[in-house]
Design an enzyme around this catalytic site. Structure first.
Site, PDB file in Angstrom:
ATOM      1  N   LEU A  64       0.846  -1.198   0.000  1.00 22.77           N
ATOM      2  CA  LEU A  64       0.000   0.000   0.000  1.00 22.77           C
ATOM      3  C   LEU A  64       0.878   1.244   0.000  1.00 22.77           C
ATOM      4  O   LEU A  64       1.762   1.373   0.844  1.00 22.77           O
ATOM      5  CB  LEU A  64      -0.918   0.024   1.231  1.00 22.77           C
ATOM      6  CG  LEU A  64      -1.975  -1.072   1.343  1.00 22.77           C
ATOM      7  CD1 LEU A  64      -2.651  -1.020   2.714  1.00 22.77           C
ATOM      8  CD2 LEU A  64      -3.010  -0.924   0.234  1.00 22.77           C
ATOM      9  N   ASN A  65       0.625   2.138  -0.942  1.00 25.04           N
ATOM     10  CA  ASN A  65       1.319   3.422  -0.969  1.00 25.04           C
ATOM     11  C   ASN A  65       0.450   4.441  -0.237  1.00 25.04           C
ATOM     12  O   ASN A  65      -0.496   4.993  -0.815  1.00 25.04           O
ATOM     13  CB  ASN A  65       1.570   3.874  -2.410  1.00 25.04           C
ATOM     14  CG  ASN A  65       2.418   5.135  -2.475  1.00 25.04           C
ATOM     15  OD1 ASN A  65       2.618   5.820  -1.467  1.00 25.04           O
ATOM     16  ND2 ASN A  65       2.922   5.447  -3.663  1.00 25.04           N
ATOM     17  N   LYS A  67       0.804   7.329   0.510  1.00 23.63           N
ATOM     18  CA  LYS A  67       0.839   8.705   0.017  1.00 23.63           C
ATOM     19  C   LYS A  67      -0.172   8.924  -1.100  1.00 23.63           C
ATOM     20  O   LYS A  67      -0.394  10.055  -1.541  1.00 23.63           O
ATOM     21  CB  LYS A  67       2.249   9.046  -0.478  1.00 23.63           C
ATOM     22  CG  LYS A  67       3.300   9.043   0.631  1.00 23.63           C
ATOM     23  CD  LYS A  67       4.673   9.406   0.109  1.00 23.63           C
ATOM     24  CE  LYS A  67       5.702   9.408   1.229  1.00 23.63           C
ATOM     25  NZ  LYS A  67       7.071   9.743   0.721  1.00 23.63           N
ATOM     26  N   ARG A  96      -1.731  12.150  10.088  1.00 25.20           N
ATOM     27  CA  ARG A  96      -1.554  12.867   8.822  1.00 25.20           C
ATOM     28  C   ARG A  96      -1.946  12.014   7.623  1.00 25.20           C
ATOM     29  O   ARG A  96      -2.350  12.544   6.586  1.00 25.20           O
ATOM     30  CB  ARG A  96      -0.103  13.344   8.687  1.00 25.20           C
ATOM     31  CG  ARG A  96       0.275  14.432   9.687  1.00 25.20           C
ATOM     32  CD  ARG A  96       1.544  15.159   9.260  1.00 25.20           C
ATOM     33  NE  ARG A  96       2.709  14.302   9.266  1.00 25.20           N
ATOM     34  CZ  ARG A  96       3.478  14.104  10.342  1.00 25.20           C
ATOM     35  NH1 ARG A  96       3.172  14.684  11.506  1.00 25.20           N
ATOM     36  NH2 ARG A  96       4.536  13.323  10.270  1.00 25.20           N
ATOM     37  N   ASP A 162      14.166  -3.684  21.901  1.00 28.65           N
ATOM     38  CA  ASP A 162      13.233  -3.958  20.803  1.00 28.65           C
ATOM     39  C   ASP A 162      12.380  -5.190  21.089  1.00 28.65           C
ATOM     40  O   ASP A 162      11.155  -5.172  20.907  1.00 28.65           O
ATOM     41  CB  ASP A 162      13.999  -4.148  19.493  1.00 28.65           C
ATOM     42  CG  ASP A 162      14.537  -2.844  18.941  1.00 28.65           C
ATOM     43  OD1 ASP A 162      14.099  -1.772  19.407  1.00 28.65           O
ATOM     44  OD2 ASP A 162      15.397  -2.883  18.037  1.00 28.65           O
TER      45      ASP A 162
END
Length: 369
Positions: A64-65, A67, A96, A162
């Site tokens: 998935l992009n 942007k 965002r 982590d």
């Protein structure tokens, strides 16, 4: 054990190690974990393919992009049907992208949404700062507990922060799922990697406050002869942890040195006769011989194994077999022999879209949407 989370859908936007390790633990228990990768692939694929494979096996992959508006819509539609969402972007990024918790919650009231970061989502002075495992260990005091004989901090070769952060995240996710099944309420989880490490230091912190001690529990700090690492004839090491008197006595009697029994907590330092005698005794045999002794003598004695030797050690051979045979007592999975178990990037694109978005009502654990 590997079916306990069957039917639970996890949408994973996390990167590198803590988040992928957390979702791996969910996948091991049967959850359907979908790794949402950017067009260039999850960064760990290119940084270290083995690290990626070890922590992303048993998952499925979709590209998935985020942007692009169309892929943002697809991601949001999937989020609206997810039981769990895990992300590890810097604070504010998911908002965002239109995938923040508040927006997702409006269409998915029961979602368990977990944000993993170094310092938390709203820590004024540090939330925006980049850091890695070594930084987290340094800040929480843990690195100060790993020092050589000269007092210099030792650089760890395992990512404690982590992995512990991933473990903390999976624990919180599971607790939130239990809460959801009881109350039908979702949850937002703000998991800071520093929090898990800091919590582990609770005993050391309490001791420091009480008496100013900086080495933790003195009996197990490596300063006593009964609880120490000893070199063997072939320059390997064994761990003796004979903290209880009965185990120390058993060791001393095996060594034929009953005169050591009353000196269990003598200092493990050159110049102390008992320590030098015990050290010489361990130096008298190679590691292989001490390994055989450790399996027969019940005195809290174990060889210090190298990673490449683990598959030959009886414990791991037997535990791995129990897991493969479906033992309900086994709670952990061995590292896979073939790292190809990890998904190829975008390998399940069509299947995931059809299953998550084009099949109508989804039922998981009694929840119907």
């Amino acid at each position: 054990m590997d079916k306990m989370l069957k039917g639970i859908r996890v949408l994973d936007f996390s990167r590198y190690l803590p988040g992928p390790y957390a979702t791996l633990r969910l996948a091991e228990k049967g959850a359907d974990v979908v790794l949402a990768e950017p067009p260039a692939g999850e960064p760990a694929r290119n940084l270290n393919s083995t690290v990626f494979a070890a922590n992303n096996r048993m998952k499925r992959s979709i590209t998935l992009n985020l942007k692009k508006e169309q892929d943002q819509r697809t991601a949001f539609d999937m989020a609206s049907k997810a039981d769990v969402i895990v992300e590890s972007y810097r604070p504010g990024v998911m908002e965002r992208l239109g995938l923040g918790y508040k927006k997702v919650k409006r269409v998915n009231q029961k979602v368990v949404y977990c944000s993993i970061s170094g310092y938390g989502q709203d820590t004024k002075d540090m939330s925006h700062l980049a850091s890695h495992d070594l930084n987290y260990m340094a800040l929480t005091g843990m690195l100060s507990k790993l020092k050589d004989e000269h007092g210099k901090p030792v650089h760890p070769s395992v990512q404690i922060a982590d992995f512990l952060g991933g473990l903390t995240a999976s624990e919180m996710i599971l607790a939130a799922l239990v809460h959801r099944f009881r109350t039908e309420e979702g949850a937002y989880l703000d998991v800071a990697l520093t929090d898990g490490l800091y919590a582990m230091m609770n005993t050391n912190y309490a001791i420091s406050k009480e008496n100013g001690g900086h080495k933790g529990i003195k009996e197990i700090s490596g300063e006593k002869v009964c609880y120490h690492l000893y070199e063997t004839m072939d320059k390997r090491y064994v761990a003796l942890a004979a903290l209880e008197p009965k185990f120390w006595r058993a060791f001393c009697e095996f060594a034929g040195r009953k005169d050591w029994i009353n000196h269990q907590f003598i200092r493990a330092k050159k110049g102390f006769t008992i320590y030098e005698q015990v050290s010489a005794y361990f130096l008298s045999k190679p590691l292989e011989e001490w390994l055989e002794i450790s399996l027969q003598l019940d005195c809290c004695l174990t060889p210090v194994m190298e990673i490449g030797e683990l598959d030959q050690y009886p414990l791991w051979k037997q535990r791995a077999m129990a897991i493969r045979n479906g033992s309900q007592l086994a709670t952990m999975y061995p590292v896979p022999e073939k790292i190809s178990e990890a998904p190829k990037q975008g390998e399940h694109q069509t299947d995931i879209v059809n299953e998550w978005l084009h099949q109508g009502v989804h039922t998981t654990g009694g929840d119907k949407r």
